[in-house]
Design a protein around this motif. Structure first.
Motif, PDB file in Angstrom:
ATOM      1  N   PRO A   1       0.821  -1.210   0.000  1.00  0.00           N
ATOM      2  CA  PRO A   1       0.000   0.000   0.000  1.00  0.00           C
ATOM      3  C   PRO A   1       0.857   1.263   0.000  1.00  0.00           C
ATOM      4  O   PRO A   1       1.957   1.287   0.549  1.00  0.00           O
ATOM      5  CB  PRO A   1      -0.795  -0.126   1.295  1.00  0.00           C
ATOM      6  CG  PRO A   1       0.111  -0.893   2.200  1.00  0.00           C
ATOM      7  CD  PRO A   1       0.816  -1.880   1.316  1.00  0.00           C
ATOM      8  N   GLU A   2       0.355   2.289  -0.616  1.00  0.00           N
ATOM      9  CA  GLU A   2       1.046   3.581  -0.588  1.00  0.00           C
ATOM     10  C   GLU A   2       0.863   4.222   0.785  1.00  0.00           C
ATOM     11  O   GLU A   2      -0.204   4.146   1.395  1.00  0.00           O
ATOM     12  CB  GLU A   2       0.494   4.492  -1.681  1.00  0.00           C
ATOM     13  CG  GLU A   2       0.691   3.949  -3.094  1.00  0.00           C
ATOM     14  CD  GLU A   2       0.084   4.847  -4.144  1.00  0.00           C
ATOM     15  OE1 GLU A   2      -0.390   5.950  -3.780  1.00  0.00           O
ATOM     16  OE2 GLU A   2       0.070   4.465  -5.326  1.00  0.00           O
ATOM     17  N   ASP A   3       1.923   4.871   1.252  1.00  0.00           N
ATOM     18  CA  ASP A   3       1.890   5.447   2.606  1.00  0.00           C
ATOM     19  C   ASP A   3       0.817   6.515   2.756  1.00  0.00           C
ATOM     20  O   ASP A   3       0.239   6.670   3.837  1.00  0.00           O
ATOM     21  CB  ASP A   3       3.262   6.037   2.952  1.00  0.00           C
ATOM     22  CG  ASP A   3       4.323   4.963   3.081  1.00  0.00           C
ATOM     23  OD1 ASP A   3       3.946   3.805   3.340  1.00  0.00           O
ATOM     24  OD2 ASP A   3       5.514   5.284   2.899  1.00  0.00           O
ATOM     25  N   ASP A   4       0.533   7.276   1.699  1.00  0.00           N
ATOM     26  CA  ASP A   4      -0.422   8.381   1.794  1.00  0.00           C
ATOM     27  C   ASP A   4      -1.821   8.002   1.330  1.00  0.00           C
ATOM     28  O   ASP A   4      -2.655   8.872   1.054  1.00  0.00           O
ATOM     29  CB  ASP A   4       0.084   9.585   0.987  1.00  0.00           C
ATOM     30  CG  ASP A   4       0.312   9.237  -0.482  1.00  0.00           C
ATOM     31  OD1 ASP A   4       0.241   8.032  -0.817  1.00  0.00           O
ATOM     32  OD2 ASP A   4       0.545  10.162  -1.279  1.00  0.00           O
ATOM     33  N   CYS A   5      -2.082   6.693   1.224  1.00  0.00           N
ATOM     34  CA  CYS A   5      -3.404   6.227   0.769  1.00  0.00           C
ATOM     35  C   CYS A   5      -4.066   5.450   1.896  1.00  0.00           C
ATOM     36  O   CYS A   5      -3.738   4.275   2.135  1.00  0.00           O
ATOM     37  CB  CYS A   5      -3.250   5.358  -0.479  1.00  0.00           C
ATOM     38  SG  CYS A   5      -4.796   4.616  -1.066  1.00  0.00           S
ATOM     39  N   SER A   6      -4.980   6.104   2.595  1.00  0.00           N
ATOM     40  CA  SER A   6      -5.631   5.460   3.740  1.00  0.00           C
ATOM     41  C   SER A   6      -6.478   4.268   3.304  1.00  0.00           C
ATOM     42  O   SER A   6      -6.548   3.246   4.006  1.00  0.00           O
ATOM     43  CB  SER A   6      -6.491   6.472   4.499  1.00  0.00           C
ATOM     44  OG  SER A   6      -7.484   7.014   3.652  1.00  0.00           O
ATOM     45  N   ARG A   7      -7.123   4.399   2.143  1.00  0.00           N
ATOM     46  CA  ARG A   7      -7.950   3.286   1.650  1.00  0.00           C
ATOM     47  C   ARG A   7      -7.069   2.075   1.346  1.00  0.00           C
ATOM     48  O   ARG A   7      -7.433   0.940   1.637  1.00  0.00           O
ATOM     49  CB  ARG A   7      -8.715   3.730   0.397  1.00  0.00           C
ATOM     50  CG  ARG A   7      -9.679   2.669  -0.137  1.00  0.00           C
ATOM     51  CD  ARG A   7     -10.481   3.222  -1.299  1.00  0.00           C
ATOM     52  NE  ARG A   7      -9.607   3.578  -2.410  1.00  0.00           N
ATOM     53  CZ  ARG A   7      -9.183   2.709  -3.342  1.00  0.00           C
ATOM     54  NH1 ARG A   7      -9.564   1.439  -3.261  1.00  0.00           N
ATOM     55  NH2 ARG A   7      -8.425   3.110  -4.316  1.00  0.00           N
ATOM     56  N   CYS A   8      -5.895   2.344   0.763  1.00  0.00           N
ATOM     57  CA  CYS A   8      -4.967   1.253   0.458  1.00  0.00           C
ATOM     58  C   CYS A   8      -4.463   0.599   1.739  1.00  0.00           C
ATOM     59  O   CYS A   8      -4.351  -0.634   1.815  1.00  0.00           O
ATOM     60  CB  CYS A   8      -3.782   1.791  -0.346  1.00  0.00           C
ATOM     61  SG  CYS A   8      -4.228   2.520  -1.936  1.00  0.00           S
ATOM     62  N   GLN A   9      -4.154   1.414   2.725  1.00  0.00           N
ATOM     63  CA  GLN A   9      -3.675   0.889   4.003  1.00  0.00           C
ATOM     64  C   GLN A   9      -4.732  -0.006   4.653  1.00  0.00           C
ATOM     65  O   GLN A   9      -4.428  -1.072   5.185  1.00  0.00           O
ATOM     66  CB  GLN A   9      -3.299   2.045   4.938  1.00  0.00           C
ATOM     67  CG  GLN A   9      -2.076   2.838   4.516  1.00  0.00           C
ATOM     68  CD  GLN A   9      -0.784   2.086   4.765  1.00  0.00           C
ATOM     69  OE1 GLN A   9      -0.760   1.082   5.480  1.00  0.00           O
ATOM     70  NE2 GLN A   9       0.307   2.562   4.173  1.00  0.00           N
ATOM     71  N   SER A  10      -5.985   0.474   4.608  1.00  0.00           N
ATOM     72  CA  SER A  10      -7.082  -0.293   5.193  1.00  0.00           C
ATOM     73  C   SER A  10      -7.263  -1.630   4.485  1.00  0.00           C
ATOM     74  O   SER A  10      -7.470  -2.667   5.125  1.00  0.00           O
ATOM     75  CB  SER A  10      -8.376   0.524   5.112  1.00  0.00           C
ATOM     76  OG  SER A  10      -9.471  -0.229   5.581  1.00  0.00           O
ATOM     77  N   ARG A  11      -7.163  -1.613   3.158  1.00  0.00           N
ATOM     78  CA  ARG A  11      -7.314  -2.860   2.390  1.00  0.00           C
ATOM     79  C   ARG A  11      -6.165  -3.812   2.685  1.00  0.00           C
ATOM     80  O   ARG A  11      -6.369  -5.028   2.813  1.00  0.00           O
ATOM     81  CB  ARG A  11      -7.360  -2.509   0.899  1.00  0.00           C
ATOM     82  CG  ARG A  11      -7.765  -3.668   0.010  1.00  0.00           C
ATOM     83  CD  ARG A  11      -8.337  -3.145  -1.291  1.00  0.00           C
ATOM     84  NE  ARG A  11      -8.766  -4.236  -2.130  1.00  0.00           N
ATOM     85  CZ  ARG A  11      -8.068  -4.720  -3.152  1.00  0.00           C
ATOM     86  NH1 ARG A  11      -6.886  -4.188  -3.437  1.00  0.00           N
ATOM     87  NH2 ARG A  11      -8.522  -5.709  -3.883  1.00  0.00           N
TER      88      ARG A  11
ATOM     89  N   GLU B   1      -4.453  -4.001   5.450  1.00  0.00           N
ATOM     90  CA  GLU B   1      -4.660  -4.556   6.792  1.00  0.00           C
ATOM     91  C   GLU B   1      -5.724  -5.648   6.772  1.00  0.00           C
ATOM     92  O   GLU B   1      -5.588  -6.679   7.440  1.00  0.00           O
ATOM     93  CB  GLU B   1      -5.068  -3.440   7.756  1.00  0.00           C
ATOM     94  CG  GLU B   1      -3.951  -2.446   8.049  1.00  0.00           C
ATOM     95  CD  GLU B   1      -4.420  -1.273   8.883  1.00  0.00           C
ATOM     96  OE1 GLU B   1      -5.614  -1.292   9.310  1.00  0.00           O
ATOM     97  OE2 GLU B   1      -3.630  -0.344   9.114  1.00  0.00           O
TER      98      GLU B   1
END
Length: 323
Positions: free
Chosen positions: A266-276, A278
């Motif tokens: 995930p990209e560090d500045d992409c909250s949606r990516c981080q959530s996915r 996780e």
């Protein structure tokens, strides 16, 4: 001795990609490898970006640089297999009619198939499994199987069809004896002249023998392994539990799960990516806990379809090299 690897799971999880990638890796490792698509969708051609038909085709540029390994691929067209099974039904119909039992071909065909819940594609898969293995041309045959429901029926086929054939052969034998007795009573010894051969009987017995041979191969842990492919989703875990349980009840070896399309970077500045990321990480951990006795292999999510030998080879590096 030829080894077999089956990839199974529900539709759309990436079985074709896994089968193609495994076959590429085995060929590159020096083994003569055949990858077979038994899925009616026939996406193996798309995955490898080659035109495939009902006869195995060798793919150029794949294999051990030392010349020991090569990759072959084939897509099974269920229609090409129907004729041999219809021939069996017609043979049964012929002898029933000779005994005065007036069923037409369609009625007898339905009778012949009444004990078989699976379709002709599963029958073709089992029949070709035996053919490809017994030919001895390949070290490993990798099967991209049909979706879960079809796969479960595939493993039921030898037992179910064996019982159906027993009934058919018994009925056929009775009809033949009645017909022979009637002809002898009317015509005497001359009745046996010009009688038909037993080619159809041999076909029935040969068909049953191939099904029994398929069962032996499927349940031989030294030669056959079934790998379940799933996505990192909650419902997929429950479906895979049922599939693994059914396979093990049938004495089929299951050692590995392949979790496909796992979001890994995930990209560090992409909250949606981080959530996915996780969520997928949690699902993979849940899968490992649900199947503690199985090896869990993860494959990354990729943009677009995995097509072409180069893309397939990248996936191959993540999959087990041994058969």
């Amino acid at each position: 001795m030829t080894d077999c690897i089956f990839y199974g799971g529900k539709g759309g999880v990436g079985k074709t990609t896994c089968a193609a990638a495994t076959a590429v890796r085995l060929a590159e490792g020096g083994r003569e490898t055949l990858v077979v698509s038994t899925d009616p969708a026939h996406s193996l051609s798309d995955s490898l970006e080659v035109d495939l038909g009902a006869e195995p085709r060798e793919l150029e540029g794949v294999g051990d640089s030392g010349g020991d390994g090569s990759l072959w691929a084939v897509e099974i067209d269920p229609d090409t297999q129907k004729e041999r099974y219809e021939k069996l039904a017609r043979a049964l119909a012929k002898d029933l009619r000779s005994a005065g039992i007036r069923l037409d071909d369609e009625e007898v065909r339905r009778l012949f198939a009444s004990g078989a819940p699976a379709g002709s594609d599963e029958i073709a898969a089992l029949d070709l499994l035996v053919e490809y293995v017994d030919e001895g041309d390949w070290d490993v045959v990798v099967f991209d199987t049909a979706p879960t429901g079809h796969t479960l029926r595939l493993f039921d086929m030898p037992e179910v069809m064996g019982l159906a054939l027993e009934t058919a052969q018994s009925l056929r034998g009775q009809a033949k004896r009645i017909g022979n007795a009637a002809r002898t009573a009317v015509l005497g010894p001359m009745s046996m002249m010009g009688s038909s051969s037993d080619d159809e009987e041999e076909s029935l017995e040969a068909f049953r023998a191939r099904l029994e041979r398929a069962r032996d191969l499927l349940t031989d842990p030294q030669r056959t392994e079934f790998r379940v492919v799933l996505l990192p989703e909650g419902m997929a875990i429950a479906e895979s539990e049922r599939l693994v349980g059914t396979l093990r009840e049938a004495d089929v070896r299951v050692d590995r799960l392949v979790v496909n399309r796992v979001f890994e970077d995930p990209e560090d500045d992409c909250s949606r990516c981080q959530s996915r990321h996780e969520r997928h990480t949690e699902r993979v951990e849940e899968i490992r806990e649900t199947f503690p006795d199985l090896e869990v292999v993860t494959l990354p999510e990729r943009e677009g379809e995995v097509q072409g030998l180069e893309s397939v080879a990248e996936i191959a590096a993540r999959l087990p090299a041994e058969a």
